[in-house]
Structures are given as C-alpha cells and as structure tokens.
Write a protein that holds these residues in place. Structure first.
Motif: not given
Length: 210
Positions: A126, A128-129, A132, A158
């Motif tokens: 993952p 990044h979220p 985001r 992600f």
C-alpha cells in the motif's frame, strides 16, 4: 504437511499455519492485511504452490485476528506481533523470507533488516492511501535493506505500478488487478490467470534466492 501452532507474543497470541516442503531450503513467512486474514486468495495460492518448489510457507495470523477483533491495531503493535513470531519461523534453521500482503507487506519491510530476513515479498504494497498519493509509504519499501519483490495490481488504488519510485527492488505487475488481485470481467486475464502470474513470479524469485 500442514499444521498450526499458537505462538505467544507481547501483542497477544498469534497463529502460524505451516505448509511444509519435504526438502525445504527456505521458509516464506506471510502476514495478512488489515482488512482480512490468511484466507486471502493470493496467500492461499502461494501456500499451495511453494512447497512443491522447496519452500515451506508459514501463514501468520496476527494476534488481533486470533482474538477475533475486526480492526487492526497501530503499526507498532503489528510489528511487535511479527517480531514475537519470528523465533518460531526461524526454528527450522532455514533462511526466512519475510512477506505479506498490504499491511503485512509494510510490517515485513519495516522489520526485515533487524530480524535478519533473507529477503522480502511485498504483495499489494500500500504505497499510499487511496486518493492520497502525497501520503507516501515509499520510505518503508526502500528501507527494507534486503532483496525485495513487489507484486502489484495494475489498477491498485493503493498504488499503481507506475507510481512506485525507482529503487533496489523488483516489481511484477498483475495487469488490471485491484488491491486484492481481483480482475474485472473485461480484463485480458482471468482470476486464475492473475493467480498464476503471482505464483510463477514468486516461484522464480525464490529459486533465484538459492
């Protein structure tokens, strides 16, 4: 041969389910994500495929899952659980590849160097979220400090493969796949084809590790 064992850690009791190779040369330890357990299709596929290639697979259920909780704890607690299980993973006396999917991949990257892991397998890392990209976790991946294989869905919210930074790791893309390696009906590959890409990549990579 398959068998399970409860292992006590400072974060609570974890469960390790072993899928043992007859003549193992490596152990591949796989942790699960924050939204599911070791029943994830990719983890189960690797547990079925790798023992035939000399790799024992240990599926690790974090203490929060064993205790029946639905929400994963903070990263530090996840790391504590993983570290607590490590002596059991290393007990066969073989090199251990530290791995996992999603949050489990992050744990593997953060702890690999300190635990003496031979390498890291990061499934659906993952980066990044969703939505985001400025909240990058690339530092965790780049800081693993050991040979690393990332297997990433081509449409993972992600972090798509093209978003990953340059670094000392290998990245294999599963075309059109999402974070759980599911592929849409319109995709050029089938769900079974996606699993085959994953297992073939990991078999080849673990063979190259020795």
């Amino acid at each position: 041969m398959t068998h399970s064992k409860i292992v006590g850690t400072e974060a609570g009791d974890a469960r390790v389910t072993w899928h043992e190779a007859r003549r193992a040369r490596l152990v591949l330890a796989l942790g699960h994500g924050a939204g599911g357990g070791v029943e994830a299709r990719d983890l189960q596929a690797l547990a079925a495929a790798l023992p035939g290639h000399g790799v024992s697979v240990a599926l690790v259920e974090q203490p929060w899952r064993v205790a029946g909780r639905k929400v994963a704890p903070a990263p530090r607690t996840l790391d504590t659980g993983w570290r607590g299980v490590w002596p059991a993973l290393a007990a066969p006396g073989l090199p251990v590849v530290s791995g996992g999917r999603s949050a489990g991949a992050r744990v593997a990257c953060r702890t690999a160097r300190d635990l003496g892991a031979l390498a890291v397998l990061a499934l659906s890392f993952p980066l990044h979220p969703p939505g985001r990209p400025e909240k990058s976790r690339a530092e965790e991946l780049l800081g693993a400090g050991v040979p690393t294989l990332v297997v990433q869905g081509g449409n993972d919210p992600f972090g798509k493969p093209a978003e990953f930074p340059d670094g000392g790791y290998t990245l294999v893309e599963v075309p059109d796949a999402d974070h759980g390696f599911a592929v849409p009906k319109r995709a050029d590959i089938t769900p079974d084809g996606a699993v085959t890409i994953i297992t073939d990549a990991v078999i080849a990579w673990t063979t190259s590790l020795g």
